[in-house]
Design a protein around this motif. Structure first.
Motif, PDB file in Angstrom:
ATOM      1  N   CYS A  33       0.844  -1.185   0.000  1.00 20.46           N
ATOM      2  CA  CYS A  33       0.000   0.000   0.000  1.00 20.46           C
ATOM      3  C   CYS A  33       0.886   1.245   0.000  1.00 20.46           C
ATOM      4  N   LEU A  34       0.292   2.394  -0.121  1.00 21.29           N
ATOM      5  CA  LEU A  34       1.049   3.604  -0.396  1.00 21.29           C
ATOM      6  C   LEU A  34       1.963   4.043   0.745  1.00 21.29           C
ATOM      7  N   HIS A  35       1.525   3.867   1.990  1.00 23.21           N
ATOM      8  CA  HIS A  35       2.249   4.457   3.118  1.00 23.21           C
ATOM      9  C   HIS A  35       2.919   3.372   3.967  1.00 23.21           C
ATOM     10  N   ARG A  36       4.234   3.452   4.037  1.00 24.02           N
ATOM     11  CA  ARG A  36       4.972   2.453   4.811  1.00 24.02           C
ATOM     12  C   ARG A  36       4.951   2.810   6.288  1.00 24.02           C
ATOM     13  N   ILE A  37       4.717   1.806   7.102  1.00 24.18           N
ATOM     14  CA  ILE A  37       4.771   1.960   8.559  1.00 24.18           C
ATOM     15  C   ILE A  37       6.206   1.737   9.018  1.00 24.18           C
ATOM     16  N   VAL A  38       6.695   0.522   8.829  1.00 19.06           N
ATOM     17  CA  VAL A  38       8.077   0.174   9.168  1.00 19.06           C
ATOM     18  C   VAL A  38       8.554  -0.908   8.208  1.00 19.06           C
ATOM     19  N   THR A  39       9.848  -1.173   8.231  1.00 20.10           N
ATOM     20  CA  THR A  39      10.377  -2.304   7.483  1.00 20.10           C
ATOM     21  C   THR A  39      10.108  -3.581   8.277  1.00 20.10           C
ATOM     22  N   VAL A  40      10.193  -4.710   7.606  1.00 27.24           N
ATOM     23  CA  VAL A  40       9.912  -5.988   8.259  1.00 27.24           C
ATOM     24  C   VAL A  40      10.930  -6.266   9.367  1.00 27.24           C
ATOM     25  N   GLU A  41      12.125  -5.704   9.263  1.00 23.58           N
ATOM     26  CA  GLU A  41      13.153  -5.891  10.289  1.00 23.58           C
ATOM     27  C   GLU A  41      12.727  -5.367  11.656  1.00 23.58           C
ATOM     28  N   ASN A  42      11.711  -4.505  11.689  1.00 22.27           N
ATOM     29  CA  ASN A  42      11.274  -3.898  12.950  1.00 22.27           C
ATOM     30  C   ASN A  42      10.351  -4.773  13.778  1.00 22.27           C
ATOM     31  N   ILE A  43       9.881  -5.886  13.220  1.00 24.75           N
ATOM     32  CA  ILE A  43       8.953  -6.726  13.982  1.00 24.75           C
ATOM     33  C   ILE A  43       9.717  -7.857  14.677  1.00 24.75           C
ATOM     34  N   HIS A  44       9.157  -8.333  15.779  1.00 20.76           N
ATOM     35  CA  HIS A  44       9.744  -9.433  16.534  1.00 20.76           C
ATOM     36  C   HIS A  44       8.973 -10.739  16.339  1.00 20.76           C
ATOM     37  N   HIS A  45       7.669 -10.619  16.095  1.00 22.04           N
ATOM     38  CA  HIS A  45       6.829 -11.798  15.901  1.00 22.04           C
ATOM     39  C   HIS A  45       5.830 -11.524  14.770  1.00 22.04           C
ATOM     40  N   LEU A  46       5.406 -12.596  14.116  1.00 26.81           N
ATOM     41  CA  LEU A  46       4.349 -12.535  13.112  1.00 26.81           C
ATOM     42  C   LEU A  46       3.345 -13.629  13.431  1.00 26.81           C
ATOM     43  N   VAL A  47       2.104 -13.232  13.721  1.00 26.87           N
ATOM     44  CA  VAL A  47       1.028 -14.192  13.973  1.00 26.87           C
ATOM     45  C   VAL A  47       0.143 -14.215  12.739  1.00 26.87           C
ATOM     46  N   THR A  48       0.022 -15.372  12.119  1.00 29.61           N
ATOM     47  CA  THR A  48      -0.720 -15.485  10.868  1.00 29.61           C
ATOM     48  C   THR A  48      -1.409 -16.845  10.810  1.00 29.61           C
ATOM     49  N   ASP A  49      -2.065 -17.157   9.700  1.00 23.21           N
ATOM     50  CA  ASP A  49      -2.713 -18.463   9.601  1.00 23.21           C
ATOM     51  C   ASP A  49      -1.715 -19.506   9.098  1.00 23.21           C
ATOM     52  N   ASP A  50      -2.191 -20.707   8.816  1.00 21.11           N
ATOM     53  CA  ASP A  50      -1.285 -21.841   8.635  1.00 21.11           C
ATOM     54  C   ASP A  50      -0.888 -22.089   7.181  1.00 21.11           C
ATOM     55  N   ALA A  51      -0.802 -21.039   6.381  1.00 25.46           N
ATOM     56  CA  ALA A  51      -0.401 -21.200   4.978  1.00 25.46           C
ATOM     57  C   ALA A  51       0.689 -20.192   4.631  1.00 25.46           C
ATOM     58  N   VAL A  52       1.723 -20.136   5.463  1.00 37.20           N
ATOM     59  CA  VAL A  52       2.782 -19.137   5.291  1.00 37.20           C
ATOM     60  C   VAL A  52       3.607 -19.451   4.040  1.00 37.20           C
ATOM     61  N   PRO A  53       3.727 -18.491   3.110  1.00 36.24           N
ATOM     62  CA  PRO A  53       4.554 -18.720   1.913  1.00 36.24           C
ATOM     63  C   PRO A  53       6.014 -18.950   2.281  1.00 36.24           C
ATOM     64  N   SER A  54       6.707 -19.691   1.441  1.00 36.44           N
ATOM     65  CA  SER A  54       8.097 -20.042   1.739  1.00 36.44           C
ATOM     66  C   SER A  54       8.988 -18.813   1.845  1.00 36.44           C
ATOM     67  N   GLU A  55       8.692 -17.764   1.031  1.00 37.61           N
ATOM     68  CA  GLU A  55       9.540 -16.575   1.092  1.00 37.61           C
ATOM     69  C   GLU A  55       9.396 -15.829   2.422  1.00 37.61           C
ATOM     70  N   ILE A  56       8.215 -15.922   3.045  1.00 42.75           N
ATOM     71  CA  ILE A  56       8.025 -15.302   4.355  1.00 42.75           C
ATOM     72  C   ILE A  56       8.778 -16.098   5.419  1.00 42.75           C
ATOM     73  N   ALA A  57       8.705 -17.419   5.328  1.00 42.42           N
ATOM     74  CA  ALA A  57       9.429 -18.273   6.270  1.00 42.42           C
ATOM     75  C   ALA A  57      10.936 -18.057   6.162  1.00 42.42           C
ATOM     76  N   SER A  58      11.431 -17.925   4.943  1.00 39.68           N
ATOM     77  CA  SER A  58      12.863 -17.677   4.737  1.00 39.68           C
ATOM     78  C   SER A  58      13.271 -16.328   5.298  1.00 39.68           C
ATOM     79  N   ALA A  59      12.417 -15.322   5.093  1.00 37.32           N
ATOM     80  CA  ALA A  59      12.704 -13.982   5.605  1.00 37.32           C
ATOM     81  C   ALA A  59      12.741 -13.981   7.127  1.00 37.32           C
ATOM     82  N   ALA A  60      11.869 -14.767   7.756  1.00 41.25           N
ATOM     83  CA  ALA A  60      11.854 -14.837   9.215  1.00 41.25           C
ATOM     84  C   ALA A  60      13.187 -15.351   9.746  1.00 41.25           C
TER      85      ALA A  60
END
Length: 257
Positions: free
Chosen positions: A220-247
Motif C-alpha cells: 500500500c502507499l504508506h509504509r509503517i516500518v520495514t519488516v526488520e522492525n517486527i519481533h513476531h508474526l502471527v498469521t494463519d497456517d499457509a505461510v509462503p516459503s519466502e516469508i518463512a525464509s525472511a523470518a
C-alpha cells in the motif's frame, strides 16, 4: 556522483522500477546531492506516474496496490475464520502484568475478544470497536487514545493520538497491516495511520504483526516500518516459503494459527 538533473532522475526511475522502492537518504549519498534535491526528484517522478511517494522515499507505481481501502464491514467478512484463530493465538501471548497496544483493525478486534479479563493487564487502543469489546470486560485496565475519529474504520488519529503515546512505554504492540512485503515493508492505505503506527512501534518493547496470508506481497502507499522492525508474526497456517525464509534471515518468529 551525478548532479545533472535529467540524468539523475532517469537513473532514479530505473532504480525504482528494478527494486520496487527507493529511499531518500541512500539516494542522496549515492548521487552526491542533498536530500531536499532527491525529494524534488521523487515528486517530479510521482507527477509523471513513475512512482508513488511513501514515507522516506518512493514505491514503484507498478508495485503499489492502488485499490481503494475497503469499508470496515467488508474487512470483517474477509478471511473471518482465520482472523478468529489469529486473534485467539495472539491473545494467548499476553501475560498478567503486561501493558499492550491493540492497533485498529478487524484482526486486532479478535485479539480483544479473547483477552483474559485480568486486572493486571492494561490495554491501549485507538479503535472504537475494540474499546466496546474491552469495555464489556469488568477487570481489564483500558486506556483510550483520543484524537479525531475517522469514520471509515471507526478509529482515532491525529496529533493528539500521537502525543498520547509520547511518554509511554508498553510491553507489546499488536500491529494490524494492510500490506506485508519483504522488500517494501509493512504498509497501510492511510498516512495518519502510518504515522501513529510508527509511534506505537517506538513505544513497544516487542512488535507483533498480526495478519492473514492475503496481505503477504501486498504493498500500500504508506509504509509503517520495514519488516526488520517486527519481533513476531502471527498469521494463519499457509505461510509462503519466502516469508518463512525472511523470518530466519531477519530474526522474527512466526506463529501459525
Amino acid at each position: 556522483m551525478i548532479r545533472d538533473t535529467s540524468e539523475r532522475r532517469q537513473r532514479i526511475s530505473t532504480l525504482v522500477r528494478e527494486r520496487g522502492s527507493v529511499q531518500v537518504a541512500p539516494l542522496a549519498e549515492s548521487f552526491g546531492v542533498s536530500m531536499q534535491t532527491i525529494r524534488k526528484d521523487l515528486r517530479f517522478l510521482a507527477t509523471r506516474g513513475v512512482m508513488e511517494r511513501s514515507y522516506g522515499g518512493g514505491i514503484s507505481a507498478e508495485a503499489v496496490n492502488v485499490t481503494a481501502e475497503p469499508p470496515v464491514e467488508v474487512k470483517r467478512s474477509s478471511h473471518a475464520d482465520e482472523k478468529v484463530r489469529i486473534g485467539k493465538l495472539a491473545a494467548a501471548m499476553v501475560s498478567p502484568g503486561e501493558s499492550i497496544v491493540l492497533d485498529s483493525g478487524t484482526t486486532t478486534l479478535q485479539i480483544a475478544r479473547f483477552l483474559p479479563d485480568d486486572e493486571d493487564i492494561t490495554v491501549l487502543t485507538n479503535d472504537l470497536d475494540i474499546l466496546s469489546v474491552l469495555a464489556a470486560k469488568e477487570r481489564l485496565n483500558i486506556v483510550m487514545l483520543g484524537g479525531m475519529l475517522r469514520r471509515k474504520n471507526r478509529a482515532f488519529y491525529g496529533a493528539q493520538t500521537v502525543a498520547a503515546l509520547e511518554n509511554l512505554r508498553v510491553d507489546k504492540l499488536f500491529l494490524g497491516v494492510d500490506g506485508f512485503d519483504i522488500e517494501c515493508g509493512i504498509t497501510t492505505h492511510y498516512e495518519p495511520e502510518a504515522m501513529l503506527n510508527r509511534k506505537m512501534v517506538e513505544a513497544a518493547r516487542a512488535v507483533i504483526a498480526v495478519t492473514d496470508v492475503s496481505k503477504f506481497g501486498r504493498v500500500c502507499l504508506h509504509r509503517i516500518v520495514t519488516v526488520e522492525n517486527i519481533h513476531h508474526l502471527v498469521t494463519d497456517d499457509a505461510v509462503p516459503s519466502e516469508i518463512a525464509s525472511a523470518a530466519q534471515r531477519l530474526g522474527f518468529k512466526i506463529h501459525e494459527a
